[in-house]
Design a protein around this motif. Sequence first.
Motif, PDB file in Angstrom:
ATOM      1  N   TYR A 242     -60.961  53.450   5.398  1.00  0.00           N
ATOM      2  CA  TYR A 242     -62.034  53.522   6.381  1.00  0.00           C
ATOM      3  C   TYR A 242     -61.653  54.485   7.496  1.00  0.00           C
ATOM      4  O   TYR A 242     -60.474  54.708   7.783  1.00  0.00           O
ATOM      5  N   SER A 244     -62.863  55.374  11.452  1.00  0.00           N
ATOM      6  CA  SER A 244     -63.656  55.016  12.625  1.00  0.00           C
ATOM      7  C   SER A 244     -63.962  56.247  13.470  1.00  0.00           C
ATOM      8  O   SER A 244     -63.328  57.294  13.339  1.00  0.00           O
ATOM      9  N   PHE A 277     -65.251  54.030   3.749  1.00  0.00           N
ATOM     10  CA  PHE A 277     -66.312  53.834   4.728  1.00  0.00           C
ATOM     11  C   PHE A 277     -66.048  54.701   5.956  1.00  0.00           C
ATOM     12  O   PHE A 277     -64.959  54.663   6.534  1.00  0.00           O
ATOM     13  N   THR A 278     -67.058  55.476   6.338  1.00  0.00           N
ATOM     14  CA  THR A 278     -66.950  56.368   7.490  1.00  0.00           C
ATOM     15  C   THR A 278     -67.942  55.941   8.559  1.00  0.00           C
ATOM     16  O   THR A 278     -69.143  55.827   8.296  1.00  0.00           O
ATOM     17  N   GLU A 279     -67.462  55.738   9.772  1.00  0.00           N
ATOM     18  CA  GLU A 279     -68.318  55.337  10.883  1.00  0.00           C
ATOM     19  C   GLU A 279     -68.937  56.563  11.536  1.00  0.00           C
ATOM     20  O   GLU A 279     -68.231  57.458  12.004  1.00  0.00           O
ATOM     21  N   ILE A 284     -72.967  53.544   8.864  1.00  0.00           N
ATOM     22  CA  ILE A 284     -71.701  53.652   8.141  1.00  0.00           C
ATOM     23  C   ILE A 284     -71.999  54.299   6.796  1.00  0.00           C
ATOM     24  O   ILE A 284     -72.853  53.811   6.041  1.00  0.00           O
ATOM     25  N   THR A 320     -71.543  47.280  11.815  1.00  0.00           N
ATOM     26  CA  THR A 320     -70.292  47.774  12.351  1.00  0.00           C
ATOM     27  C   THR A 320     -69.337  48.118  11.216  1.00  0.00           C
ATOM     28  O   THR A 320     -69.479  47.616  10.084  1.00  0.00           O
ATOM     29  N   LEU A 321     -68.357  48.950  11.513  1.00  0.00           N
ATOM     30  CA  LEU A 321     -67.355  49.300  10.503  1.00  0.00           C
ATOM     31  C   LEU A 321     -66.571  48.067  10.087  1.00  0.00           C
ATOM     32  O   LEU A 321     -66.320  47.853   8.884  1.00  0.00           O
ATOM     33  N   THR A 324     -68.605  45.888   7.776  1.00  0.00           N
ATOM     34  CA  THR A 324     -68.815  46.532   6.478  1.00  0.00           C
ATOM     35  C   THR A 324     -67.581  46.395   5.597  1.00  0.00           C
ATOM     36  O   THR A 324     -67.680  46.067   4.409  1.00  0.00           O
TER      37      THR A 324
END
Length: 345
Positions: A242, A244, A277-279, A284, A320-321, A324
Amino acid sequence: MKPFNIEDIKRLRAEIEQLEGTIVIVPHINPDGDAIGSVLGLASILKNAGKQVTVISPNHFPEFLKWMKGSDELLVYVNAREKAAKILNEASMLICLDFNHLSRIGELKELIENWSGKKVMIDHHPYPQGFADLEFSHPDYSSTAELVFHVTKAMGYEQYIDLDGAECLFCGIMTDTGSFDYNVSDPQTFNTVSELLAFGVNPEDIHGRVFDNYSVDRMRLMGYCLSECMEVFPEYHAAVMYLSKETKAKFHYQKGDNEGFVNMPLSIKGIHFSAFFTENDDQIKASFRSKGEFAVNEFATAHFGGGGHRNAAGGEVFDTLEATVERFRKLLPEYAEELKRTKQD
């Protein structure tokens, strides 16, 4: 692969040849190598055929794709909304590439939805929305770039393919197959690559332009993500990474810097399902990859508002990250048996 409907091919050629106005070509939002390679490759072919063509991208695309011929003429909608809208409103034909649902084009959705001209869709993703007047929907192709090559050949436009266009299409195929690591079960894909090489395409050169053209910040970001932002679940043969907004700022993130990150955990022994996962500011972005028979497109559709192909898919989440990533963790036990059955080691 499924043959084209010859009547559709004849109709597309006839309508293109009768056009006197502009053809607008549009990729999906956050365009990747296949999207940019497809639109610039097709634009090159149509321009060589004597047509007036404008490419309009919903938003920006990565720096490492800007070596392709025509990228400097591409119009970015978020930078030139009025100009793009004027060109589209006056255009004679709209060709949509590498997406099959209007939800995939961001702010351009309303403009295209209400556009009354001739719409053509060429795409390799499953389950098309059916918004176009003429559709070439072929999920059995490795990439939209490969599909564009064969559609133009079927039209008799091979004579208008030159080195510039061939490089764009090759780049699309190369990037959408992970440098020929997935989506390449059909021998035709390699036959297509062979045909593109005959135009003078240099695979090593293009691979270097795309994958050996990163910044120091990007390399440090990759190391940080692998060290601090990756979780491995060996009991489920899965991993998640991930990114953020805070980490993006720390490493001076530029669009495209996380390209390929989702594939990295698949290099770990015993791991054949990876999520990334990219915020972003408003959502997301989810990316999924797999090896073997585990269908990440079904996983993405069921849980993360997305879709794609069996081994490569994506989605969007408005949460939210942290929530997720936690959702992903909690879903893994539901797929434990399926992931075990598709073990590749």
